[in-house]
Design a protein around this motif. Structure first.
Motif, PDB file in Angstrom:
ATOM      1  N   ALA A   1      50.186  40.652  40.147  1.00 36.15           N
ATOM      2  CA  ALA A   1      50.468  40.116  38.808  1.00 36.15           C
ATOM      3  C   ALA A   1      51.892  40.417  38.342  1.00 36.15           C
ATOM      4  CB  ALA A   1      49.468  40.676  37.798  1.00 36.15           C
ATOM      5  N   ASN A   2      52.510  41.454  38.901  1.00 41.16           N
ATOM      6  CA  ASN A   2      53.883  41.812  38.544  1.00 41.16           C
ATOM      7  C   ASN A   2      54.921  41.158  39.441  1.00 41.16           C
ATOM      8  OD1 ASN A   2      52.994  43.560  36.479  1.00 41.16           O
ATOM      9  ND2 ASN A   2      52.621  45.179  37.983  1.00 41.16           N
ATOM     10  N   GLY A   3      54.472  40.304  40.355  1.00 35.93           N
ATOM     11  CA  GLY A   3      55.407  39.634  41.262  1.00 35.93           C
ATOM     12  C   GLY A   3      55.841  40.480  42.440  1.00 35.93           C
ATOM     13  N   ILE A   4      55.172  41.585  42.669  1.00 37.22           N
ATOM     14  CA  ILE A   4      55.508  42.479  43.779  1.00 37.22           C
ATOM     15  C   ILE A   4      54.634  42.113  44.977  1.00 37.22           C
ATOM     16  CG2 ILE A   4      55.492  44.891  44.534  1.00 37.22           C
ATOM     17  CD1 ILE A   4      55.945  45.617  41.549  1.00 37.22           C
ATOM     18  N   PRO A   5      55.237  42.025  46.185  1.00 38.54           N
ATOM     19  CA  PRO A   5      54.434  41.687  47.364  1.00 38.54           C
ATOM     20  C   PRO A   5      53.225  42.605  47.507  1.00 38.54           C
ATOM     21  CG  PRO A   5      56.752  41.657  47.926  1.00 38.54           C
ATOM     22  CD  PRO A   5      56.648  42.214  46.524  1.00 38.54           C
ATOM     23  N   LYS A   6      52.072  41.984  47.762  1.00 38.20           N
ATOM     24  CA  LYS A   6      50.853  42.770  47.944  1.00 38.20           C
ATOM     25  C   LYS A   6      50.364  42.599  49.371  1.00 38.20           C
ATOM     26  CE  LYS A   6      47.507  39.311  46.483  1.00 38.20           C
ATOM     27  NZ  LYS A   6      46.394  39.003  45.630  1.00 38.20           N
ATOM     28  N   GLY A   7      49.365  43.316  49.703  1.00 41.39           N
ATOM     29  CA  GLY A   7      48.814  43.226  51.042  1.00 41.39           C
ATOM     30  C   GLY A   7      49.554  44.156  51.982  1.00 41.39           C
ATOM     31  N   PRO A   8      49.052  44.235  53.185  1.00 44.88           N
ATOM     32  CA  PRO A   8      49.625  45.206  54.118  1.00 44.88           C
ATOM     33  C   PRO A   8      50.975  44.762  54.679  1.00 44.88           C
ATOM     34  CG  PRO A   8      47.834  44.013  55.157  1.00 44.88           C
ATOM     35  CD  PRO A   8      47.882  43.560  53.720  1.00 44.88           C
ATOM     36  N   PHE A   9      51.831  45.742  54.880  1.00 44.52           N
ATOM     37  CA  PHE A   9      53.054  45.589  55.640  1.00 44.52           C
ATOM     38  C   PHE A   9      52.709  46.000  57.060  1.00 44.52           C
ATOM     39  CE2 PHE A   9      54.695  45.692  51.430  1.00 44.52           C
ATOM     40  CZ  PHE A   9      55.954  45.120  51.458  1.00 44.52           C
ATOM     41  N   PRO A  10      53.432  45.602  58.055  1.00 44.80           N
ATOM     42  CA  PRO A  10      54.600  44.719  58.057  1.00 44.80           C
ATOM     43  C   PRO A  10      54.187  43.250  58.137  1.00 44.80           C
ATOM     44  CG  PRO A  10      54.272  45.556  60.253  1.00 44.80           C
ATOM     45  CD  PRO A  10      53.195  46.181  59.394  1.00 44.80           C
ATOM     46  N   TYR A  11      55.168  42.380  57.895  1.00 42.82           N
ATOM     47  CA  TYR A  11      54.937  40.943  58.021  1.00 42.82           C
ATOM     48  C   TYR A  11      56.273  40.225  58.185  1.00 42.82           C
ATOM     49  CZ  TYR A  11      56.108  40.882  53.014  1.00 42.82           C
ATOM     50  OH  TYR A  11      56.735  41.041  51.803  1.00 42.82           O
ATOM     51  N   LEU A  12      56.183  38.938  58.515  1.00 40.10           N
ATOM     52  CA  LEU A  12      57.331  38.044  58.563  1.00 40.10           C
ATOM     53  C   LEU A  12      57.200  37.031  57.441  1.00 40.10           C
ATOM     54  CD1 LEU A  12      57.569  37.195  62.389  1.00 40.10           C
ATOM     55  CD2 LEU A  12      59.182  38.586  61.083  1.00 40.10           C
ATOM     56  N   SER A  13      58.336  36.577  56.924  1.00 39.31           N
ATOM     57  CA  SER A  13      58.319  35.513  55.922  1.00 39.31           C
ATOM     58  C   SER A  13      59.533  34.611  56.127  1.00 39.31           C
ATOM     59  CB  SER A  13      58.319  36.090  54.505  1.00 39.31           C
ATOM     60  OG  SER A  13      59.531  36.764  54.227  1.00 39.31           O
ATOM     61  N   PHE A  14      59.349  33.355  55.764  1.00 39.79           N
ATOM     62  CA  PHE A  14      60.444  32.387  55.865  1.00 39.79           C
ATOM     63  C   PHE A  14      61.354  32.523  54.659  1.00 39.79           C
ATOM     64  CE2 PHE A  14      57.440  30.626  58.795  1.00 39.79           C
ATOM     65  CZ  PHE A  14      58.249  30.134  59.814  1.00 39.79           C
ATOM     66  N   GLY A  15      62.647  32.504  54.924  1.00 36.70           N
ATOM     67  CA  GLY A  15      63.658  32.531  53.876  1.00 36.70           C
ATOM     68  C   GLY A  15      64.301  31.168  53.754  1.00 36.70           C
ATOM     69  N   SER A  16      65.585  31.168  53.513  1.00 34.65           N
ATOM     70  CA  SER A  16      66.293  29.902  53.308  1.00 34.65           C
ATOM     71  C   SER A  16      66.339  29.093  54.597  1.00 34.65           C
ATOM     72  CB  SER A  16      67.701  30.155  52.777  1.00 34.65           C
ATOM     73  OG  SER A  16      68.455  30.858  53.735  1.00 34.65           O
ATOM     74  N   ALA A  17      66.478  27.784  54.409  1.00 36.38           N
ATOM     75  CA  ALA A  17      66.557  26.861  55.545  1.00 36.38           C
ATOM     76  C   ALA A  17      67.514  25.728  55.186  1.00 36.38           C
ATOM     77  CB  ALA A  17      65.173  26.306  55.871  1.00 36.38           C
ATOM     78  N   ASP A  18      68.317  25.335  56.146  1.00 34.52           N
ATOM     79  CA  ASP A  18      69.285  24.251  55.964  1.00 34.52           C
ATOM     80  C   ASP A  18      69.232  23.320  57.158  1.00 34.52           C
ATOM     81  OD1 ASP A  18      70.805  25.332  53.578  1.00 34.52           O
ATOM     82  OD2 ASP A  18      71.109  26.964  55.009  1.00 34.52           O
ATOM     83  N   THR A  19      69.499  22.046  56.902  1.00 34.46           N
ATOM     84  CA  THR A  19      69.608  21.057  57.974  1.00 34.46           C
ATOM     85  C   THR A  19      70.913  20.305  57.785  1.00 34.46           C
ATOM     86  OG1 THR A  19      67.212  20.758  58.069  1.00 34.46           O
ATOM     87  CG2 THR A  19      68.544  19.027  59.050  1.00 34.46           C
ATOM     88  N   THR A  20      71.664  20.193  58.856  1.00 38.23           N
ATOM     89  CA  THR A  20      72.866  19.359  58.848  1.00 38.23           C
ATOM     90  C   THR A  20      72.682  18.260  59.886  1.00 38.23           C
ATOM     91  OG1 THR A  20      74.001  20.759  60.456  1.00 38.23           O
ATOM     92  CG2 THR A  20      74.374  21.249  58.134  1.00 38.23           C
ATOM     93  N   VAL A  21      73.149  17.083  59.558  1.00 36.66           N
ATOM     94  CA  VAL A  21      72.991  15.928  60.433  1.00 36.66           C
ATOM     95  C   VAL A  21      74.352  15.553  60.990  1.00 36.66           C
ATOM     96  CG1 VAL A  21      72.194  13.547  60.578  1.00 36.66           C
ATOM     97  CG2 VAL A  21      71.039  15.151  59.070  1.00 36.66           C
ATOM     98  N   GLU A  22      74.407  15.303  62.295  1.00 39.64           N
ATOM     99  CA  GLU A  22      75.681  15.013  62.949  1.00 39.64           C
ATOM    100  C   GLU A  22      76.058  13.544  62.947  1.00 39.64           C
ATOM    101  OE1 GLU A  22      76.030  16.945  66.735  1.00 39.64           O
ATOM    102  OE2 GLU A  22      75.085  18.751  65.984  1.00 39.64           O
ATOM    103  N   ASP A  23      75.142  12.659  62.600  1.00 38.00           N
ATOM    104  CA  ASP A  23      75.496  11.240  62.498  1.00 38.00           C
ATOM    105  C   ASP A  23      74.690  10.593  61.379  1.00 38.00           C
ATOM    106  OD1 ASP A  23      72.974  10.539  63.430  1.00 38.00           O
ATOM    107  OD2 ASP A  23      73.652   9.926  65.399  1.00 38.00           O
ATOM    108  N   THR A  24      74.893   9.320  61.154  1.00 32.98           N
ATOM    109  CA  THR A  24      74.243   8.641  60.031  1.00 32.98           C
ATOM    110  C   THR A  24      72.947   7.936  60.408  1.00 32.98           C
ATOM    111  OG1 THR A  24      75.615   6.679  60.421  1.00 32.98           O
ATOM    112  CG2 THR A  24      76.404   8.293  58.794  1.00 32.98           C
ATOM    113  N   SER A  25      72.571   7.957  61.678  1.00 35.34           N
ATOM    114  CA  SER A  25      71.312   7.315  62.069  1.00 35.34           C
ATOM    115  C   SER A  25      70.135   8.212  61.687  1.00 35.34           C
ATOM    116  CB  SER A  25      71.287   7.059  63.578  1.00 35.34           C
ATOM    117  OG  SER A  25      71.080   8.271  64.275  1.00 35.34           O
ATOM    118  N   CYS A  26      68.969   7.670  61.729  1.00 32.59           N
ATOM    119  CA  CYS A  26      67.769   8.452  61.416  1.00 32.59           C
ATOM    120  C   CYS A  26      67.256   9.240  62.608  1.00 32.59           C
ATOM    121  CB  CYS A  26      66.662   7.528  60.909  1.00 32.59           C
ATOM    122  SG  CYS A  26      66.985   6.915  59.259  1.00 32.59           S
ATOM    123  N   ILE A  27      67.870   9.061  63.777  1.00 29.83           N
ATOM    124  CA  ILE A  27      67.376   9.762  64.956  1.00 29.83           C
ATOM    125  C   ILE A  27      68.420  10.710  65.542  1.00 29.83           C
ATOM    126  CG2 ILE A  27      65.746   7.954  65.578  1.00 29.83           C
ATOM    127  CD1 ILE A  27      67.813   7.082  67.745  1.00 29.83           C
ATOM    128  N   GLY A  28      69.608  10.722  64.975  1.00 30.13           N
ATOM    129  CA  GLY A  28      70.694  11.535  65.504  1.00 30.13           C
ATOM    130  C   GLY A  28      70.375  13.015  65.478  1.00 30.13           C
TER     131      GLY A  28
END
Length: 140
Positions: free
Chosen positions: A38-65
């Motif tokens: 309820a306080n926004g603090i991670p609960k449950g057992p440690f250790p664990y993995l979590s996803f952070g930021s993610a970025d995608t860059t496209v090298e061309d203008t096609s939809c399949i590049g």
């Protein structure tokens, strides 16, 4: 643009959960959204993995590049010192510095670009940040 982030994330989760050594280390806990109390603090057992930021860059203008996908994967531990989180980081790096099977895409390049270890401000938690980079091309 066709963004491969979601199928790439699914591939990462599948590889992590299928590995017996990683299961021993984190008990199968890999989160997109970490459960919190309820306080926004991670609960449950440690250790664990979590996803952070993610970025995608496209090298061309096609939809399949080709697209370069960058993902930060965080490993968390409350064990004293760095040993546990460094074991998690090393195993995750070994697993994910590989040509994954990504649904609908061909993996052209793959590598772990960075491993960074730090202590959190609470003084109890250690973290590894893995910066992953995958070059993906839409499958024919």
């Amino acid at each position: 643009m066709i963004d491969p982030q979601l199928p790439l994330q699914a591939a990462i989760v599948a590889v992590v959960k299928a590995d017996a050594e990683m299961t021993t280390l984190i008990g199968g806990r890999i989160f997109d959204r970490v459960p919190v109390n309820a306080n926004g603090i991670p609960k449950g057992p440690f250790p664990y993995l979590s996803f952070g930021s993610a970025d995608t860059t496209v090298e061309d203008t096609s939809c399949i590049g080709p697209s370069d996908c960058f993902i930060d994967l965080n490993g968390w531990s409350r064990e004293v010192g760095y040993p546990e989180v460094k074991r998690i980081g090393a195993r995750a790096a070994w697993l994910l510095n590989a040509k994954l099977t990504v649904q609908g895409f061909e993996v052209v390049t793959h590598r772990v670009e960075r491993l960074s270890y730090q202590r959190e401000q609470d003084g109890l938690t250690s973290r590894v940040i893995l910066r992953l980079r995958y070059g993906l091309m839409k499958a024919a």
